[in-house]
Design a protein around this motif. Sequence first.
Motif, PDB file in Angstrom:
ATOM      1  N   ASP A  53       0.834  -1.216   0.000  1.00 36.65           N
ATOM      2  CA  ASP A  53       0.000   0.000   0.000  1.00 36.65           C
ATOM      3  C   ASP A  53       0.864   1.260   0.000  1.00 36.65           C
ATOM      4  OD1 ASP A  53      -2.256  -1.542   0.020  1.00 36.65           O
ATOM      5  OD2 ASP A  53      -2.610  -1.378   2.182  1.00 36.65           O
ATOM      6  N   ALA A  54       1.954   1.211   0.774  1.00 38.31           N
ATOM      7  CA  ALA A  54       2.837   2.378   0.861  1.00 38.31           C
ATOM      8  C   ALA A  54       3.497   2.663  -0.482  1.00 38.31           C
ATOM      9  CB  ALA A  54       3.892   2.144   1.940  1.00 38.31           C
ATOM     10  N   LYS A  55       3.949   1.615  -1.168  1.00 47.05           N
ATOM     11  CA  LYS A  55       4.591   1.799  -2.472  1.00 47.05           C
ATOM     12  C   LYS A  55       3.627   2.414  -3.478  1.00 47.05           C
ATOM     13  CE  LYS A  55       8.200  -1.749  -2.336  1.00 47.05           C
ATOM     14  NZ  LYS A  55       8.661  -3.045  -2.888  1.00 47.05           N
ATOM     15  N   LYS A  56       2.380   1.943  -3.479  1.00 45.82           N
ATOM     16  CA  LYS A  56       1.374   2.484  -4.396  1.00 45.82           C
ATOM     17  C   LYS A  56       1.143   3.962  -4.134  1.00 45.82           C
ATOM     18  CE  LYS A  56      -1.247  -1.808  -5.154  1.00 45.82           C
ATOM     19  NZ  LYS A  56      -2.536  -2.493  -4.913  1.00 45.82           N
ATOM     20  N   LEU A  57       1.055   4.311  -2.845  1.00 44.72           N
ATOM     21  CA  LEU A  57       0.776   5.696  -2.486  1.00 44.72           C
ATOM     22  C   LEU A  57       1.957   6.609  -2.816  1.00 44.72           C
ATOM     23  CD1 LEU A  57      -1.155   7.705  -1.098  1.00 44.72           C
ATOM     24  CD2 LEU A  57      -0.014   7.147   1.059  1.00 44.72           C
ATOM     25  N   LEU A  58       3.164   6.136  -2.502  1.00 44.00           N
ATOM     26  CA  LEU A  58       4.352   6.977  -2.671  1.00 44.00           C
ATOM     27  C   LEU A  58       4.809   7.079  -4.118  1.00 44.00           C
ATOM     28  CD1 LEU A  58       6.442   5.855   0.439  1.00 44.00           C
ATOM     29  CD2 LEU A  58       5.132   7.963   0.161  1.00 44.00           C
ATOM     30  N   LYS A  59       4.255   6.225  -4.968  1.00 47.55           N
ATOM     31  CA  LYS A  59       4.649   6.234  -6.380  1.00 47.55           C
ATOM     32  C   LYS A  59       4.422   7.597  -7.019  1.00 47.55           C
ATOM     33  CE  LYS A  59       4.033   3.567 -10.637  1.00 47.55           C
ATOM     34  NZ  LYS A  59       3.292   2.452 -11.276  1.00 47.55           N
ATOM     35  N   ASN A  60       3.362   8.279  -6.576  1.00 52.27           N
ATOM     36  CA  ASN A  60       3.032   9.585  -7.153  1.00 52.27           C
ATOM     37  C   ASN A  60       3.240  10.725  -6.157  1.00 52.27           C
ATOM     38  OD1 ASN A  60       2.098   8.453  -9.672  1.00 52.27           O
ATOM     39  ND2 ASN A  60       0.259   7.779  -8.581  1.00 52.27           N
ATOM     40  N   ALA A  61       3.925  10.446  -5.044  1.00 48.39           N
ATOM     41  CA  ALA A  61       4.128  11.470  -4.017  1.00 48.39           C
ATOM     42  C   ALA A  61       5.314  12.355  -4.368  1.00 48.39           C
ATOM     43  CB  ALA A  61       4.352  10.807  -2.664  1.00 48.39           C
ATOM     44  N   ILE A  62       5.388  13.501  -3.723  1.00 48.59           N
ATOM     45  CA  ILE A  62       6.506  14.422  -3.908  1.00 48.59           C
ATOM     46  C   ILE A  62       7.402  14.342  -2.662  1.00 48.59           C
ATOM     47  CG2 ILE A  62       5.208  15.968  -5.406  1.00 48.59           C
ATOM     48  CD1 ILE A  62       4.807  17.821  -2.999  1.00 48.59           C
ATOM     49  N   PRO A  63       8.666  14.783  -2.761  1.00 49.29           N
ATOM     50  CA  PRO A  63       9.558  14.735  -1.588  1.00 49.29           C
ATOM     51  C   PRO A  63       8.972  15.467  -0.388  1.00 49.29           C
ATOM     52  CG  PRO A  63      10.813  15.170  -3.577  1.00 49.29           C
ATOM     53  CD  PRO A  63       9.369  15.228  -3.974  1.00 49.29           C
ATOM     54  N   TYR A 161      10.883   9.843  10.207  1.00 45.38           N
ATOM     55  CA  TYR A 161      11.761  10.106   9.069  1.00 45.38           C
ATOM     56  C   TYR A 161      10.914  10.753   7.989  1.00 45.38           C
ATOM     57  CZ  TYR A 161      14.176   9.351   4.648  1.00 45.38           C
ATOM     58  OH  TYR A 161      14.741   9.535   3.400  1.00 45.38           O
ATOM     59  N   ARG A 162      11.242  11.981   7.629  1.00 46.86           N
ATOM     60  CA  ARG A 162      10.535  12.671   6.539  1.00 46.86           C
ATOM     61  C   ARG A 162      11.062  12.105   5.223  1.00 46.86           C
ATOM     62  NH1 ARG A 162       8.595  18.034   8.786  1.00 46.86           N
ATOM     63  NH2 ARG A 162       9.597  18.269  10.817  1.00 46.86           N
ATOM     64  N   ILE A 163      10.174  11.603   4.410  1.00 42.95           N
ATOM     65  CA  ILE A 163      10.568  10.855   3.208  1.00 42.95           C
ATOM     66  C   ILE A 163      11.042  11.808   2.118  1.00 42.95           C
ATOM     67  CG2 ILE A 163       9.802   9.209   1.448  1.00 42.95           C
ATOM     68  CD1 ILE A 163       7.739   8.212   3.504  1.00 42.95           C
ATOM     69  N   GLU A 164      12.349  11.844   1.914  1.00 37.67           N
ATOM     70  CA  GLU A 164      12.929  12.736   0.910  1.00 37.67           C
ATOM     71  C   GLU A 164      12.778  12.157  -0.492  1.00 37.67           C
ATOM     72  OE1 GLU A 164      16.912  13.147   2.207  1.00 37.67           O
ATOM     73  OE2 GLU A 164      16.417  14.368   3.962  1.00 37.67           O
ATOM     74  N   ASN A 165      12.975  10.857  -0.624  1.00 37.64           N
ATOM     75  CA  ASN A 165      12.822  10.195  -1.919  1.00 37.64           C
ATOM     76  C   ASN A 165      11.717   9.149  -1.801  1.00 37.64           C
ATOM     77  OD1 ASN A 165      12.969   8.935  -4.375  1.00 37.64           O
ATOM     78  ND2 ASN A 165      15.110   8.310  -4.189  1.00 37.64           N
ATOM     79  N   PRO A 166      10.511   9.437  -2.321  1.00 33.53           N
ATOM     80  CA  PRO A 166       9.386   8.511  -2.177  1.00 33.53           C
ATOM     81  C   PRO A 166       9.610   7.150  -2.846  1.00 33.53           C
ATOM     82  CG  PRO A 166       8.636  10.705  -2.843  1.00 33.53           C
ATOM     83  CD  PRO A 166      10.115  10.698  -2.995  1.00 33.53           C
ATOM     84  N   LEU A 167      10.580   7.047  -3.719  1.00 32.35           N
ATOM     85  CA  LEU A 167      10.815   5.781  -4.416  1.00 32.35           C
ATOM     86  C   LEU A 167      11.830   4.892  -3.701  1.00 32.35           C
ATOM     87  CD1 LEU A 167      10.860   7.034  -8.130  1.00 32.35           C
ATOM     88  CD2 LEU A 167       8.929   6.170  -6.786  1.00 32.35           C
ATOM     89  N   ASP A 168      12.336   5.359  -2.568  1.00 33.45           N
ATOM     90  CA  ASP A 168      13.263   4.541  -1.784  1.00 33.45           C
ATOM     91  C   ASP A 168      12.573   3.284  -1.265  1.00 33.45           C
ATOM     92  OD1 ASP A 168      15.515   6.011  -2.102  1.00 33.45           O
ATOM     93  OD2 ASP A 168      15.398   7.067  -0.188  1.00 33.45           O
ATOM     94  N   ASP A 169      13.397   2.333  -0.831  1.00 30.67           N
ATOM     95  CA  ASP A 169      12.876   1.111  -0.237  1.00 30.67           C
ATOM     96  C   ASP A 169      12.135   1.425   1.065  1.00 30.67           C
ATOM     97  OD1 ASP A 169      12.839  -1.884   0.058  1.00 30.67           O
ATOM     98  OD2 ASP A 169      13.963  -1.352   1.863  1.00 30.67           O
ATOM     99  N   ILE A 170      10.941   0.872   1.233  1.00 28.67           N
ATOM    100  CA  ILE A 170      10.106   1.172   2.394  1.00 28.67           C
ATOM    101  C   ILE A 170      10.796   0.764   3.686  1.00 28.67           C
ATOM    102  CG2 ILE A 170       7.883   0.805   3.520  1.00 28.67           C
ATOM    103  CD1 ILE A 170       7.695   2.367   0.910  1.00 28.67           C
ATOM    104  N   GLU A 171      11.408  -0.410   3.685  1.00 25.88           N
ATOM    105  CA  GLU A 171      12.039  -0.898   4.910  1.00 25.88           C
ATOM    106  C   GLU A 171      13.221  -0.013   5.322  1.00 25.88           C
ATOM    107  OE1 GLU A 171      13.461  -5.134   6.896  1.00 25.88           O
ATOM    108  OE2 GLU A 171      12.437  -5.082   4.950  1.00 25.88           O
ATOM    109  N   SER A 172      13.920   0.543   4.344  1.00 25.01           N
ATOM    110  CA  SER A 172      15.029   1.438   4.678  1.00 25.01           C
ATOM    111  C   SER A 172      14.514   2.725   5.310  1.00 25.01           C
ATOM    112  CB  SER A 172      15.850   1.759   3.426  1.00 25.01           C
ATOM    113  OG  SER A 172      15.138   2.610   2.548  1.00 25.01           O
ATOM    114  N   MET A 173      13.323   3.174   4.894  1.00 21.18           N
ATOM    115  CA  MET A 173      12.714   4.353   5.523  1.00 21.18           C
ATOM    116  C   MET A 173      12.403   4.065   6.992  1.00 21.18           C
ATOM    117  SD  MET A 173       9.970   5.447   2.594  1.00 21.18           S
ATOM    118  CE  MET A 173      10.408   5.672   0.868  1.00 21.18           C
TER     119      MET A 173
END
Length: 470
Positions: A53-63, A161-173
Amino acid sequence: MYSPRFAAMILIFFATLICFVIALLLLILHKKSYMIEHDNITGLPAYRHFETDAKKLLKNAIPNEYMVLSLNADNFRIINDTYGILCGNEILKLLGHHFKSQCGKNEFVCRFYADNFVFLMKNMEFFWDIEERVYNMTNVDNIVKKYLPPKYQFTFSASIYRIENPLDDIESMIDKANLAQKLYKNRFATHRVIEYTSELKDSHNWNREITLSMEEAFENKEFEVFYQPKFKFEDETVIGAEALIRWNNPRKGFLSPARFIPLFEDNGFIEKIDKFVLNRVCLFLEEWNKTPESKSQPLTISFNLSRYNLYNPNLISDLKQISRSYDIGDNKIEVELTERIMIDNPSRLIKIMSEIKKAGFSVSVDDFGAGYSSLNLLKNMPADVIKLDKEFLSSQEENKNQKERIIITSVIEMAKKLNITTVAEGVETKDQCEMLKTSGCDIAQGFYYAKPMQEKLFKEFLGMKEKQSV
């Protein structure tokens, strides 16, 4: 032969049985699928479902549009140990329902592991807004009160952690949010949110680099003892020095103690460093003892003993074993203990100070006046020397200067009545020097007189001072 009617009944029976089996299998598969996709204790989506779900949402998110929030229940292991796993699971289930209700549109939560809940949430511009939301989310005393003692405060450690790169690996966030919490969990009040920042990342990388390289650096003799001379105020003669550790890193040059000592105190490497410094001090004094100058100029060299060593049962025997391996003559070794140790265990400190003195060392209290000592405690301390905290000399404002003078003079007068020598460290200006001299301070140490220097330069400095006094 069966009649057509009986055959039809058998056919219907088997068809019904097959449908029942298929329905049962579908139900089992659905339940198994639900169990795979949901946490079996809280009923929240399992991590893999959360990740999808997170990947789907962050796919179109901005930093910086979203953030990861990590919540850890404080002391949850104690609850499990005291009231049992079943009680702990019931609390987790209640928390899961509560946290799910706290999520807004396009926000998700899962139980990452044990009592660690992870959220993907909308970011907020102002940090205090984040703190306020987290405080409200974690105010769960009324929710879990039936399982816990009256007035028990159920608290959490929180990090983001404020997500700077939405395409990063979720677990690393999530790892970044948890890392911030791990590094600073004990440094903030409850409900305070810890943020993963680039500075924290740099600090973590630096600590990791130090930890992996410290043993090799020791073997390569990268650690070196510097000496900062101490002077008698009355005639400005050198009476000794403070031994200070430096790390001569091949890539970064000389590193000050502030860059590595706190980590060494955390990981225990400080014990080896303290022994190394003491050995170098003893060797220096043994060599100085063989020179003609030493007859007229005995020295007292002080070194800092970390509070980590105070819990070493072999401390006194280790100190004696090292010092007795050298012939230091009439020269003396002074053990410096920071005043901040007082807050840990004052009675133990006083006992150890007495044992250090019995072993033949002088004892100095460093950073005196930094905030933890009291006059009553000083009365009971078997200290030979107190080093005035350099913050006393930091003010440039005239009215604060007057207050500093009054405080310093009072401390010096009190020390003299207790037969304790006073040292002023951090002396950097002539005005400070004159004020301290007028106040009756015994010894000066600071840049105004001399900076910390390598052993070779300190030996030359001593020779130079001796020739000047002849």
